[in-house]
Design a protein around this motif. Sequence first.
Motif, PDB file in Angstrom:
ATOM      1  N   GLU A  22       0.805  -1.301   0.309  1.00  0.00           N
ATOM      2  CA  GLU A  22      -0.120  -0.129   0.021  1.00  0.00           C
ATOM      3  C   GLU A  22       0.944   1.231  -0.065  1.00  0.00           C
ATOM      4  N   ALA A  23       1.864   1.115   0.802  1.00  0.00           N
ATOM      5  CA  ALA A  23       2.895   2.293   0.835  1.00  0.00           C
ATOM      6  C   ALA A  23       3.324   2.638  -0.462  1.00  0.00           C
ATOM      7  N   LEU A  24       3.818   1.334  -0.925  1.00  0.00           N
ATOM      8  CA  LEU A  24       4.505   1.504  -2.485  1.00  0.00           C
ATOM      9  C   LEU A  24       3.598   2.031  -3.304  1.00  0.00           C
ATOM     10  N   LYS A  25       2.376   1.822  -3.296  1.00  0.00           N
ATOM     11  CA  LYS A  25       1.209   2.259  -4.236  1.00  0.00           C
ATOM     12  C   LYS A  25       1.083   3.553  -4.022  1.00  0.00           C
ATOM     13  N   VAL A  26       1.084   4.051  -2.893  1.00  0.00           N
ATOM     14  CA  VAL A  26       0.987   5.771  -2.598  1.00  0.00           C
ATOM     15  C   VAL A  26       2.229   6.124  -3.087  1.00  0.00           C
ATOM     16  N   ASN A  27       3.430   5.731  -2.860  1.00  0.00           N
ATOM     17  CA  ASN A  27       4.575   6.449  -3.071  1.00  0.00           C
ATOM     18  C   ASN A  27       4.716   6.485  -4.826  1.00  0.00           C
ATOM     19  N   GLU A  28       4.274   5.380  -5.378  1.00  0.00           N
ATOM     20  CA  GLU A  28       4.190   5.397  -6.831  1.00  0.00           C
ATOM     21  C   GLU A  28       3.271   6.467  -7.482  1.00  0.00           C
ATOM     22  N   ALA A  29       2.148   6.564  -6.909  1.00  0.00           N
ATOM     23  CA  ALA A  29       1.326   7.584  -7.000  1.00  0.00           C
ATOM     24  C   ALA A  29       1.733   9.138  -6.994  1.00  0.00           C
ATOM     25  N   LYS A  30       2.594   9.200  -5.740  1.00  0.00           N
ATOM     26  CA  LYS A  30       2.937  10.581  -5.552  1.00  0.00           C
ATOM     27  C   LYS A  30       3.997  10.906  -6.620  1.00  0.00           C
ATOM     28  N   SER A  31       4.826   9.762  -6.881  1.00  0.00           N
ATOM     29  CA  SER A  31       6.183  10.074  -8.042  1.00  0.00           C
ATOM     30  C   SER A  31       5.466  10.211  -9.185  1.00  0.00           C
ATOM     31  N   LYS A  32       4.441   9.671  -9.788  1.00  0.00           N
ATOM     32  CA  LYS A  32       3.788  10.055 -10.970  1.00  0.00           C
ATOM     33  C   LYS A  32       3.498  11.336 -10.961  1.00  0.00           C
ATOM     34  N   GLU A  33       2.794  11.908  -9.771  1.00  0.00           N
ATOM     35  CA  GLU A  33       2.083  13.303  -9.620  1.00  0.00           C
ATOM     36  C   GLU A  33       3.448  14.107  -9.535  1.00  0.00           C
ATOM     37  N   ASN A  34       4.426  13.970  -9.063  1.00  0.00           N
ATOM     38  CA  ASN A  34       5.614  14.600  -8.724  1.00  0.00           C
ATOM     39  C   ASN A  34       6.201  14.784 -10.189  1.00  0.00           C
ATOM     40  N   GLU A  35       6.207  13.678 -10.869  1.00  0.00           N
ATOM     41  CA  GLU A  35       6.785  13.640 -12.521  1.00  0.00           C
ATOM     42  C   GLU A  35       6.017  14.825 -13.494  1.00  0.00           C
ATOM     43  N   LEU A  36       4.684  14.613 -13.183  1.00  0.00           N
ATOM     44  CA  LEU A  36       3.932  15.312 -13.992  1.00  0.00           C
ATOM     45  C   LEU A  36       4.115  17.075 -13.556  1.00  0.00           C
ATOM     46  N   LYS A  37       4.161  17.198 -12.275  1.00  0.00           N
ATOM     47  CA  LYS A  37       4.575  18.536 -11.920  1.00  0.00           C
ATOM     48  C   LYS A  37       5.787  18.992 -12.453  1.00  0.00           C
ATOM     49  N   ILE A  38       7.062  18.112 -12.301  1.00  0.00           N
ATOM     50  CA  ILE A  38       8.279  18.656 -13.032  1.00  0.00           C
ATOM     51  C   ILE A  38       7.910  18.821 -14.495  1.00  0.00           C
ATOM     52  N   GLU A  39       7.208  18.185 -15.319  1.00  0.00           N
ATOM     53  CA  GLU A  39       7.088  18.297 -16.742  1.00  0.00           C
ATOM     54  C   GLU A  39       6.517  19.540 -16.928  1.00  0.00           C
ATOM     55  N   GLU A  40       5.623  19.993 -15.902  1.00  0.00           N
ATOM     56  CA  GLU A  40       4.738  21.089 -16.083  1.00  0.00           C
ATOM     57  C   GLU A  40       5.775  22.335 -15.888  1.00  0.00           C
ATOM     58  N   PHE A  41       6.604  22.245 -14.911  1.00  0.00           N
ATOM     59  CA  PHE A  41       7.770  23.329 -14.341  1.00  0.00           C
ATOM     60  C   PHE A  41       8.697  23.431 -15.597  1.00  0.00           C
ATOM     61  N   ASN A  42       8.807  22.396 -16.065  1.00  0.00           N
ATOM     62  CA  ASN A  42      10.173  22.397 -17.051  1.00  0.00           C
ATOM     63  C   ASN A  42       9.410  23.229 -18.537  1.00  0.00           C
ATOM     64  N   ARG A  43       8.183  22.870 -18.770  1.00  0.00           N
ATOM     65  CA  ARG A  43       7.541  23.567 -19.753  1.00  0.00           C
ATOM     66  C   ARG A  43       7.385  24.963 -19.618  1.00  0.00           C
ATOM     67  N   LEU A  44       7.014  25.478 -18.389  1.00  0.00           N
ATOM     68  CA  LEU A  44       7.057  26.878 -17.954  1.00  0.00           C
ATOM     69  C   LEU A  44       8.373  27.280 -17.913  1.00  0.00           C
ATOM     70  N   LEU A  45       9.320  26.881 -17.548  1.00  0.00           N
ATOM     71  CA  LEU A  45      10.753  27.144 -17.719  1.00  0.00           C
ATOM     72  C   LEU A  45      11.223  27.451 -19.109  1.00  0.00           C
ATOM     73  N   GLU A  46      10.825  26.699 -19.932  1.00  0.00           N
ATOM     74  CA  GLU A  46      11.057  26.815 -21.393  1.00  0.00           C
ATOM     75  C   GLU A  46      10.278  28.265 -21.657  1.00  0.00           C
ATOM     76  N   SER A  47       9.170  28.120 -21.497  1.00  0.00           N
ATOM     77  CA  SER A  47       8.360  29.273 -22.063  1.00  0.00           C
ATOM     78  C   SER A  47       9.138  30.674 -21.344  1.00  0.00           C
ATOM     79  N   GLN A  48       9.597  30.559 -20.086  1.00  0.00           N
ATOM     80  CA  GLN A  48      10.192  31.872 -19.481  1.00  0.00           C
ATOM     81  C   GLN A  48      11.403  31.941 -20.153  1.00  0.00           C
ATOM     82  N   LYS A  49      12.303  31.121 -20.476  1.00  0.00           N
ATOM     83  CA  LYS A  49      13.818  31.312 -21.331  1.00  0.00           C
ATOM     84  C   LYS A  49      13.199  31.944 -22.344  1.00  0.00           C
TER      85      LYS A  49
END
Length: 107
Positions: A22-49
Amino acid sequence: MPNSRIELQTKELNINIERLKEALKVNEAKSKENELKIEEFNRLLESQKVEEQVYNDKVSTIRIEFSSLEQRNQNILENIKRVKKDLEKLYEEENNLKSSKSNASKQ
């Protein structure tokens, strides 16, 4: 008795395994969520650049224009000084001619 002890340990281990799953499932979900946020921030960073580069280009153009205007202003100021000196010389020549004319008339 030893079997009941083993069974109890087995149950505890199975419970721990389920908790870890269960903890692994929660951590995997959080990891996916964090990866999506990272992608979003990278797109924003590129736009800002890109936006930053546009502004840097504008600043560079403005600096070049400013430098050109400063140079033109310096040239104009130098021309004004030169014209003033020329006028002073002409006034001096005019005064000398008037004095010479006046002296010639008196003689």
